[in-house]
Design a protein around this motif. Structure first.
Motif, PDB file in Angstrom:
ATOM      1  N   LEU A  50       0.830  -1.209   0.000  1.00 53.89           N
ATOM      2  CA  LEU A  50       0.000   0.000   0.000  1.00 53.89           C
ATOM      3  C   LEU A  50       0.865   1.260   0.000  1.00 53.89           C
ATOM      4  O   LEU A  50       0.527   2.258  -0.642  1.00 53.89           O
ATOM      5  CB  LEU A  50      -0.960   0.000   1.191  1.00 53.89           C
ATOM      6  CG  LEU A  50      -2.074  -1.044   1.162  1.00 53.89           C
ATOM      7  CD1 LEU A  50      -2.874  -1.013   2.461  1.00 53.89           C
ATOM      8  CD2 LEU A  50      -2.980  -0.856  -0.053  1.00 53.89           C
ATOM      9  N   ILE A  51       1.993   1.213   0.693  1.00 57.49           N
ATOM     10  CA  ILE A  51       2.932   2.347   0.698  1.00 57.49           C
ATOM     11  C   ILE A  51       3.516   2.532  -0.700  1.00 57.49           C
ATOM     12  O   ILE A  51       3.543   3.652  -1.230  1.00 57.49           O
ATOM     13  CB  ILE A  51       4.050   2.128   1.752  1.00 57.49           C
ATOM     14  CG1 ILE A  51       3.472   2.212   3.166  1.00 57.49           C
ATOM     15  CG2 ILE A  51       5.184   3.130   1.552  1.00 57.49           C
ATOM     16  CD1 ILE A  51       4.380   1.661   4.253  1.00 57.49           C
ATOM     17  N   LYS A  52       3.977   1.442  -1.288  1.00 53.85           N
ATOM     18  CA  LYS A  52       4.541   1.531  -2.644  1.00 53.85           C
ATOM     19  C   LYS A  52       3.488   2.042  -3.623  1.00 53.85           C
ATOM     20  O   LYS A  52       3.786   2.882  -4.478  1.00 53.85           O
ATOM     21  CB  LYS A  52       5.077   0.168  -3.090  1.00 53.85           C
ATOM     22  CG  LYS A  52       6.278  -0.293  -2.283  1.00 53.85           C
ATOM     23  CD  LYS A  52       6.982  -1.504  -2.835  1.00 53.85           C
ATOM     24  CE  LYS A  52       6.141  -2.713  -3.024  1.00 53.85           C
ATOM     25  NZ  LYS A  52       6.908  -3.908  -3.414  1.00 53.85           N
ATOM     26  N   PHE A 101       3.662  -0.227  11.288  1.00 49.11           N
ATOM     27  CA  PHE A 101       3.829   0.776  10.231  1.00 49.11           C
ATOM     28  C   PHE A 101       5.300   1.127   9.989  1.00 49.11           C
ATOM     29  O   PHE A 101       5.749   1.190   8.840  1.00 49.11           O
ATOM     30  CB  PHE A 101       3.021   2.041  10.541  1.00 49.11           C
ATOM     31  CG  PHE A 101       3.044   3.031   9.418  1.00 49.11           C
ATOM     32  CD1 PHE A 101       2.330   2.794   8.255  1.00 49.11           C
ATOM     33  CD2 PHE A 101       3.781   4.200   9.510  1.00 49.11           C
ATOM     34  CE1 PHE A 101       2.346   3.694   7.202  1.00 49.11           C
ATOM     35  CE2 PHE A 101       3.809   5.111   8.470  1.00 49.11           C
ATOM     36  CZ  PHE A 101       3.091   4.859   7.311  1.00 49.11           C
ATOM     37  N   ASP A 102       6.057   1.351  11.040  1.00 49.89           N
ATOM     38  CA  ASP A 102       7.472   1.717  10.867  1.00 49.89           C
ATOM     39  C   ASP A 102       8.264   0.611  10.177  1.00 49.89           C
ATOM     40  O   ASP A 102       9.135   0.885   9.343  1.00 49.89           O
ATOM     41  CB  ASP A 102       8.123   2.074  12.201  1.00 49.89           C
ATOM     42  CG  ASP A 102       7.644   3.414  12.745  1.00 49.89           C
ATOM     43  OD1 ASP A 102       7.153   4.247  11.945  1.00 49.89           O
ATOM     44  OD2 ASP A 102       7.745   3.625  13.964  1.00 49.89           O
ATOM     45  N   THR A 103       7.972  -0.625  10.513  1.00 47.23           N
ATOM     46  CA  THR A 103       8.644  -1.751   9.850  1.00 47.23           C
ATOM     47  C   THR A 103       8.302  -1.767   8.368  1.00 47.23           C
ATOM     48  O   THR A 103       9.177  -1.981   7.517  1.00 47.23           O
ATOM     49  CB  THR A 103       8.220  -3.087  10.502  1.00 47.23           C
ATOM     50  OG1 THR A 103       8.589  -3.066  11.874  1.00 47.23           O
ATOM     51  CG2 THR A 103       8.875  -4.266   9.808  1.00 47.23           C
ATOM     52  N   ALA A 104       7.025  -1.519   8.057  1.00 45.45           N
ATOM     53  CA  ALA A 104       6.600  -1.497   6.647  1.00 45.45           C
ATOM     54  C   ALA A 104       7.283  -0.355   5.905  1.00 45.45           C
ATOM     55  O   ALA A 104       7.714  -0.525   4.753  1.00 45.45           O
ATOM     56  CB  ALA A 104       5.084  -1.364   6.564  1.00 45.45           C
ATOM     57  N   ILE A 105       7.417   0.805   6.540  1.00 44.62           N
ATOM     58  CA  ILE A 105       8.118   1.942   5.923  1.00 44.62           C
ATOM     59  C   ILE A 105       9.571   1.563   5.653  1.00 44.62           C
ATOM     60  O   ILE A 105      10.104   1.819   4.566  1.00 44.62           O
ATOM     61  CB  ILE A 105       8.043   3.204   6.819  1.00 44.62           C
ATOM     62  CG1 ILE A 105       6.648   3.833   6.763  1.00 44.62           C
ATOM     63  CG2 ILE A 105       9.103   4.218   6.454  1.00 44.62           C
ATOM     64  CD1 ILE A 105       6.333   4.604   5.498  1.00 44.62           C
ATOM     65  N   ASP A 106      10.223   0.965   6.632  1.00 42.73           N
ATOM     66  CA  ASP A 106      11.627   0.557   6.458  1.00 42.73           C
ATOM     67  C   ASP A 106      11.788  -0.365   5.262  1.00 42.73           C
ATOM     68  O   ASP A 106      12.670  -0.173   4.422  1.00 42.73           O
ATOM     69  CB  ASP A 106      12.147  -0.152   7.712  1.00 42.73           C
ATOM     70  CG  ASP A 106      12.401   0.788   8.877  1.00 42.73           C
ATOM     71  OD1 ASP A 106      12.413   2.015   8.666  1.00 42.73           O
ATOM     72  OD2 ASP A 106      12.580   0.289  10.004  1.00 42.73           O
ATOM     73  N   SER A 123       8.530   8.309   4.966  1.00 44.34           N
ATOM     74  CA  SER A 123       7.450   8.634   5.908  1.00 44.34           C
ATOM     75  C   SER A 123       6.808   9.972   5.579  1.00 44.34           C
ATOM     76  O   SER A 123       5.596  10.141   5.732  1.00 44.34           O
ATOM     77  CB  SER A 123       7.961   8.669   7.347  1.00 44.34           C
ATOM     78  OG  SER A 123       8.227   7.384   7.799  1.00 44.34           O
ATOM     79  N   GLU A 124       7.634  10.924   5.153  1.00 42.74           N
ATOM     80  CA  GLU A 124       7.117  12.251   4.809  1.00 42.74           C
ATOM     81  C   GLU A 124       6.361  12.245   3.480  1.00 42.74           C
ATOM     82  O   GLU A 124       5.551  13.133   3.221  1.00 42.74           O
ATOM     83  CB  GLU A 124       8.258  13.260   4.760  1.00 42.74           C
ATOM     84  CG  GLU A 124       8.879  13.513   6.124  1.00 42.74           C
ATOM     85  CD  GLU A 124      10.127  14.382   6.060  1.00 42.74           C
ATOM     86  OE1 GLU A 124      10.394  14.971   4.994  1.00 42.74           O
ATOM     87  OE2 GLU A 124      10.825  14.457   7.084  1.00 42.74           O
ATOM     88  N   MET A 125       6.604  11.259   2.649  1.00 36.83           N
ATOM     89  CA  MET A 125       5.981  11.181   1.326  1.00 36.83           C
ATOM     90  C   MET A 125       4.603  10.528   1.356  1.00 36.83           C
ATOM     91  O   MET A 125       3.834  10.664   0.402  1.00 36.83           O
ATOM     92  CB  MET A 125       6.885  10.393   0.362  1.00 36.83           C
ATOM     93  CG  MET A 125       8.229  11.034   0.109  1.00 36.83           C
ATOM     94  SD  MET A 125       9.392   9.910  -0.714  1.00 36.83           S
ATOM     95  CE  MET A 125       8.642   9.713  -2.299  1.00 36.83           C
ATOM     96  N   VAL A 126       4.294   9.798   2.415  1.00 36.55           N
ATOM     97  CA  VAL A 126       3.050   9.032   2.446  1.00 36.55           C
ATOM     98  C   VAL A 126       2.060   9.601   3.450  1.00 36.55           C
ATOM     99  O   VAL A 126       2.440  10.271   4.411  1.00 36.55           O
ATOM    100  CB  VAL A 126       3.306   7.537   2.762  1.00 36.55           C
ATOM    101  CG1 VAL A 126       4.175   6.894   1.714  1.00 36.55           C
ATOM    102  CG2 VAL A 126       3.895   7.356   4.139  1.00 36.55           C
TER     103      VAL A 126
END
Length: 167
Positions: A50-52, A101-106, A123-126
């Motif tokens: 979802l982040i990608k 969430f932080d693990t997914a961002i990493d 993190s700032e982009m999403v």
């Protein structure tokens, strides 16, 4: 866990029922913890995609398959053996989302644009609220959807690039 079962058997055979109940509680806790860790793993996988998707504004077939398979696995794992209740209630997912969430961002930071953004930049982009909303829409399907595969595909179609992916 094997030692706990041996201790439980011994406690029951020796009539130490209070001790046996404590062991049963420990076994239940270990079982639930294992299930929650499994759910976390699949949720992290969903969040990565979802982040990608949000950053790249597209949906690949690979991401869609991974999201769909992870959501279906969450449904299977979260449903208790009695087929009437769940290990995690829908309201409990908010805390789990925050936890992973932080693990997914990493992990996503390694995959987006060949890893040129570090986790803080990503993190700032999403928009975390938008990602959580999409994830919770998928999770909700695991509680009441008979034909979950089609329902997931409908949710995927709502994502950036989802219409193009469907066609």
């Amino acid at each position: 866990m094997t030692q706990e079962l041996v201790d439980l058997r011994t406690a029951i055979l020796e009539g130490r029922y209070d001790e046996a109940l404590v062991i049963v509680d420990d076994l239940e806790f270990m079982s639930r913890k294992s299930i929650v860790l499994n759910l976390e793993s699949y949720l992290t996988r969903i969040l990565i995609h979802l982040i990608k998707n949000q950053v790249e504004q597209r949906l690949t077939n690979s991401w869609a398959v991974s999201i769909r398979e992870s959501t279906i696995q969450i449904k299977k794992i979260n449903l208790r053996d009695n087929r009437k209740s769940y290990y995690l209630k829908y309201e409990e997912w908010n805390e789990l989302l925050d936890d992973v969430f932080d693990t997914a961002i990493d992990r996503a930071s390694l995959e987006i644009s060949e890893g040129i953004s570090d986790p803080e930049q990503l993190s700032e982009m999403v928009s975390q609220p938008l990602i959580f909303t999409a994830a919770k829409s998928l999770i909700l399907l695991t509680y009441n959807q008979e034909n979950i595969k089609d329902a997931i595909n409908q949710e995927l179609g709502k994502l950036p690039g989802g219409e193009k992916w469907k066609n």
